[in-house]
Enzyme design. Structure first.
Site, PDB file in Angstrom:
ATOM      1  N   ASN A  77      -1.768   0.117   7.196  1.00  0.00           N
ATOM      2  CA  ASN A  77      -1.312  -1.205   7.635  1.00  0.00           C
ATOM      3  C   ASN A  77      -0.523  -1.964   6.574  1.00  0.00           C
ATOM      4  O   ASN A  77      -0.466  -3.177   6.569  1.00  0.00           O
ATOM      5  CB  ASN A  77      -2.487  -2.016   8.198  1.00  0.00           C
ATOM      6  N   HIS A 135      -2.077  -5.260   1.460  1.00  0.00           N
ATOM      7  CA  HIS A 135      -3.341  -5.957   1.227  1.00  0.00           C
ATOM      8  C   HIS A 135      -3.005  -7.356   0.754  1.00  0.00           C
ATOM      9  O   HIS A 135      -2.106  -7.531  -0.070  1.00  0.00           O
ATOM     10  CB  HIS A 135      -4.184  -5.268   0.140  1.00  0.00           C
ATOM     11  N   LYS A 151       0.823  -1.205   0.000  1.00  0.00           N
ATOM     12  CA  LYS A 151       0.000   0.000   0.000  1.00  0.00           C
ATOM     13  C   LYS A 151       0.868   1.272   0.000  1.00  0.00           C
ATOM     14  O   LYS A 151       2.087   1.211   0.200  1.00  0.00           O
ATOM     15  CB  LYS A 151      -0.935  -0.047   1.210  1.00  0.00           C
ATOM     16  N   GLU A 200      -9.530 -10.181  -7.527  1.00  0.00           N
ATOM     17  CA  GLU A 200      -8.616  -9.046  -7.330  1.00  0.00           C
ATOM     18  C   GLU A 200      -7.482  -9.062  -8.358  1.00  0.00           C
ATOM     19  O   GLU A 200      -7.075  -7.992  -8.855  1.00  0.00           O
ATOM     20  CB  GLU A 200      -8.060  -9.065  -5.896  1.00  0.00           C
ATOM     21  N   TYR A 209     -12.531  -2.670  -3.500  1.00  0.00           N
ATOM     22  CA  TYR A 209     -13.082  -2.506  -2.161  1.00  0.00           C
ATOM     23  C   TYR A 209     -14.611  -2.475  -2.135  1.00  0.00           C
ATOM     24  O   TYR A 209     -15.195  -2.064  -1.119  1.00  0.00           O
ATOM     25  CB  TYR A 209     -12.480  -1.272  -1.494  1.00  0.00           C
TER      26      TYR A 209
HETATM   27  O1  CDP Z   1      -6.704  -6.019   5.035  1.00  0.00           O
HETATM   28  P1  CDP Z   1      -7.491  -7.030   5.840  1.00  0.00           P
HETATM   29  O2  CDP Z   1      -8.083  -8.122   5.012  1.00  0.00           O
HETATM   30  O3  CDP Z   1      -6.680  -7.548   7.000  1.00  0.00           O
HETATM   31  O4  CDP Z   1      -8.692  -6.218   6.522  1.00  0.00           O
HETATM   32  P2  CDP Z   1     -10.192  -5.905   6.021  1.00  0.00           P
HETATM   33  O5  CDP Z   1     -11.077  -6.085   7.184  1.00  0.00           O
HETATM   34  O6  CDP Z   1     -10.508  -6.639   4.769  1.00  0.00           O
HETATM   35  O7  CDP Z   1     -10.142  -4.342   5.714  1.00  0.00           O
HETATM   36  C1  CDP Z   1      -9.559  -3.862   4.524  1.00  0.00           C
HETATM   37  C2  CDP Z   1      -8.728  -2.644   4.841  1.00  0.00           C
HETATM   38  O8  CDP Z   1      -9.589  -1.575   5.256  1.00  0.00           O
HETATM   39  C3  CDP Z   1      -7.749  -2.802   5.999  1.00  0.00           C
HETATM   40  O9  CDP Z   1      -6.550  -3.444   5.633  1.00  0.00           O
HETATM   41  C4  CDP Z   1      -7.510  -1.361   6.399  1.00  0.00           C
HETATM   42  O10 CDP Z   1      -6.588  -0.730   5.505  1.00  0.00           O
HETATM   43  C5  CDP Z   1      -8.896  -0.739   6.166  1.00  0.00           C
HETATM   44  N1  CDP Z   1      -9.674  -0.639   7.409  1.00  0.00           N
HETATM   45  C6  CDP Z   1      -9.686   0.568   8.099  1.00  0.00           C
HETATM   46  O11 CDP Z   1      -9.032   1.521   7.666  1.00  0.00           O
HETATM   47  N2  CDP Z   1     -10.407   0.688   9.260  1.00  0.00           N
HETATM   48  C7  CDP Z   1     -11.119  -0.345   9.745  1.00  0.00           C
HETATM   49  N3  CDP Z   1     -11.817  -0.205  10.869  1.00  0.00           N
HETATM   50  C8  CDP Z   1     -11.123  -1.574   9.067  1.00  0.00           C
HETATM   51  C9  CDP Z   1     -10.377  -1.697   7.900  1.00  0.00           C
HETATM   52 MG    MG Z   2      -9.573  -8.007   3.525  1.00  0.00          MG
END
Ligand code: CDP
Ligand code: MG
Length: 151
Positions: free
Chosen positions: A114, A117, A11, A128, A51
């Protein structure tokens, strides 16, 4: 076990902080094979397709803005059980919950920055990969080391 594919994105924070090489090195050291790799600016269309699953959530608008704020490194990685292997290396979504030794645990402080992805299922990986790569950009090959990594 058959080698499968996953989609991984370094990212904007990873690229801006000069950590792209270090993070890619972790995937390489694990033994995963790079099938496609490029630096891109994510388009509005790519961000909204990628997304779509999060549309309507409170963090959605910020997430799309963040992913488009600076270039990212998009890649396709291959390996046995690659989805699980990569998500284990990446660590928990919230860096303050991610175990030390994981990418988010070692390099991250905050959920909205974080670093990586990684697809969470074979079905989402296929989708994706299609958002970011054409068939022609994905290279099929074998490495001499593959036989030492999995049999
Ligand atoms: O990336 P991952 O699959 O671990 O998490 P996700 O639940 O699929 O969420 C996608 C992305 O959204 C996360 O990696 C974060 O960058 C963002 N996110 C966020 O900014 N705030 C949250 N409360 C949850 C997710
Ligand atoms: Mg995810």
């Amino acid at each position: 076990m058959a080698w499968e594919r996953t989609f991984v994105m370094l990212k904007p924070d990873t690229v801006q902080r000069g950590l792209a090489g270090e993070v890619l090195a972790r995937f390489e050291r694990k033994g995963l094979r790079v099938a496609a790799l490029k630096l891109i600016s994510v388009s509005q269309e790519q961000a909204s397709r990628h997304y779509a699953v999060h549309e309507g959530k409170p963090f959605y608008e910020g997430l799309v803005q963040y992913i488009r704020s600076s270039p990212v490194v998009a890649m396709v990685l291959e390996g046995p059980d690659v989805i699980t292997q990569v998500r284990a290396l990446v660590g928990a979504t919230r860096p303050n919950e991610a175990a030390p030794g994981t990418i988010r645990g070692d390099f991250g402080l905050d959920i909205s920055n974080n670093l990586v992805h990684a697809s969470d299922s074979n079905e989402n990986a296929a989708f994706e990969i299609g958002v970011y790569f054409s068939e022609a950009e994905i290279v099929s090959y074998e490495r001499d080391s593959d036989k030492w990594l999995a049999s």
